[in-house]
Structures are given as structure tokens and as C-alpha cells.
Design a protein around this motif. Sequence first.
Motif, PDB file in Angstrom:
ATOM      1  N   ASN A 174       0.811  -1.219   0.000  1.00  0.00           N
ATOM      2  CA  ASN A 174       0.000   0.000   0.000  1.00  0.00           C
ATOM      3  C   ASN A 174       0.845   1.269   0.000  1.00  0.00           C
ATOM      4  N   LYS A 209       0.055   7.113   7.635  1.00  0.00           N
ATOM      5  CA  LYS A 209       0.129   5.748   8.159  1.00  0.00           C
ATOM      6  C   LYS A 209      -1.182   5.008   7.959  1.00  0.00           C
ATOM      7  N   THR A 210      -2.291   5.733   8.087  1.00  0.00           N
ATOM      8  CA  THR A 210      -3.598   5.109   7.855  1.00  0.00           C
ATOM      9  C   THR A 210      -3.802   4.798   6.385  1.00  0.00           C
ATOM     10  N   GLU A 211      -3.500   5.771   5.516  1.00  0.00           N
ATOM     11  CA  GLU A 211      -3.690   5.572   4.075  1.00  0.00           C
ATOM     12  C   GLU A 211      -2.803   4.449   3.537  1.00  0.00           C
ATOM     13  N   TRP A 212      -1.586   4.370   4.051  1.00  0.00           N
ATOM     14  CA  TRP A 212      -0.639   3.363   3.559  1.00  0.00           C
ATOM     15  C   TRP A 212      -0.675   2.074   4.371  1.00  0.00           C
ATOM     16  N   LYS A 213      -1.627   1.998   5.333  1.00  0.00           N
ATOM     17  CA  LYS A 213      -1.918   0.787   6.097  1.00  0.00           C
ATOM     18  C   LYS A 213      -0.706   0.248   6.853  1.00  0.00           C
ATOM     19  N   PRO A 271       0.114  10.670  10.928  1.00  0.00           N
ATOM     20  CA  PRO A 271      -0.867   9.614  11.209  1.00  0.00           C
ATOM     21  C   PRO A 271      -1.787   9.341  10.021  1.00  0.00           C
ATOM     22  N   GLU A 272      -2.138  10.395   9.276  1.00  0.00           N
ATOM     23  CA  GLU A 272      -2.986  10.213   8.095  1.00  0.00           C
ATOM     24  C   GLU A 272      -2.291   9.349   7.042  1.00  0.00           C
ATOM     25  N   TYR A 316       0.726  14.557   4.726  1.00  0.00           N
ATOM     26  CA  TYR A 316       1.567  13.363   4.718  1.00  0.00           C
ATOM     27  C   TYR A 316       2.752  13.400   5.684  1.00  0.00           C
ATOM     28  N   GLN A 321       1.065  -1.698   9.492  1.00  0.00           N
ATOM     29  CA  GLN A 321       0.702  -2.924  10.192  1.00  0.00           C
ATOM     30  C   GLN A 321       1.727  -3.244  11.272  1.00  0.00           C
TER      31      GLN A 321
END
Length: 260
Positions: free
Chosen positions: A11, A249-253, A246-247, A159, A255
Motif C-alpha cells: 500500500n 500511516k492510515t492511508e498506507w496501512k 498519522p494520516e 503526509y 501494520q
Amino acid sequence: MTTKLRLDFGNLPLVEAAVRASFNGPKALTYSLVNLIAAELKPSFPILTESKQLEFPPGAGGIQAEFGSGHLPGAEYTGHKSGLSLSVQPQVIVARWVKHPSLLETKYPRYPALRESLWDAVEAFRKACGGEYPGIAVVNMSYVNFIPVPDPAAVLRTYFSEAAQLRAMDKAQQIRKLEAAWSEGDDLDVRFALEQAAAKLPDGIAQGYRLTTAAGLRLGESLDAKSGLEKVHDVLQEFFMKLISPEAKTEWKLQEVRNA
């Protein structure tokens, strides 16, 4: 067993990753030497071609090689099943993965594949050089991501973490380029660059930003090249986690995985 965080590279908008070993001095590449290396690498990299461009050797202060009759500027070894390539040049060896828009299923094979390919090439080079092997002075790694951004004014706040933002640019309507480089101690250098760019994606040409993160380590007597590259890789992973928001990290998933 320890737990670390890592980004799921399926991602992440990664378009290039490379690891490099830069030598203490240049070694002239004769046809004989290049073919000896090719014989060693053929099982994994069966295709040999001449380099089309020179690689900058990290830590060398510029390209120092001299080219004369019977000498090559460099050799490219390709054909790897994962899309990796090797570039052997007078003062540097590079193992690289590049995402090609025409190969939609091509995935980054991850750092261990890059690392092992680099050390295979270095060993083949060492054997071919015999007693004239120059030894490794610097190890380096870099990642390049392409971030499609419809609003150029929002790229930093969307980002990048607050710690990475430059407050003097808060009112910027269009970010064109942002770059920083520094040394952490006497031997470790870190760099990142964000630059407005266009890229060819499967859906066509996209406007966005090219984000490069890189780190290099000058080797001392107490640190071997392989351990040095592991340190560089770890530094880059930690730096990237601090760099992005944080945005992102969420968009790029992002894990959580065990002992990555």
C-alpha cells in the motif's frame, strides 16, 4: 521476541529501492572482469548489458574512475525473477528494484532480497578482482516514493508529521521542493528530499511529489559492511516512521508485525 512496526509495502506508493556498496577506490572494469562477474551471477541475473549512465558512489566525493581503451563504464545484470537489477561500476555496486507501470503485479520483494543480491554481486566482484579488491568504504540505502497529490498546498500537512513540517511554509500555495541532509555522529548521514514531479502510472500521467529518503554509513575498523548495512536499514525505517503523519500511516496501512 520483540515487536516492531513496519509499513505494508503493498500500500506504500514505493517506486524504487536501492542498496549500495561504495569502494575505497575505483577499479577499472575490463571485459574479462565483467564476464567473470557475469558467470557468477548468471543463475539469478542472466542478462548482461553495458551501463547507460554512471552511478554516483556514496561517500567518494564524486566519480573518480578513469575510462580508457578496453574498459567499461559499468555493467548491468538483469533478468531476476523479482525484477531486481545489479549495476557494477568502478567504485560502486548497486542492487535496485524499480516499479514499472506496465508490470501491474510487480511488488517490492523487500529489503532481504535487495541485501542478498548486493552481497552476491560484491562477492562475485571480489573473486574477479583477486588481490586487487579495493574493499568497501561506505554502505548506503535509499527509498523513493511517488505521492499523487491533487492539492500541492496540502502535501506537508497531509503526509508529514508535525516534527517534519517547516512552519515558515505554512502559507505556501504550492510546495516545489524541500530537502535536508545531516550527519548523526561522525559516520552516519541521513537525507530526505520532497520534490514536485510527474509520474507515469497505470491510469496515465499523474502529478504529485517524489519523496526520497536515504542514509549512508562510513565504515570503520570496528564495523563490517554487512552489519553496517543493517544499521542503515534500521535507521531509515525509524526515520520514515517519524517523518510521516498519522494520516499517511492510515492511508498506507501501517501494520504491526512480530520481529520484522
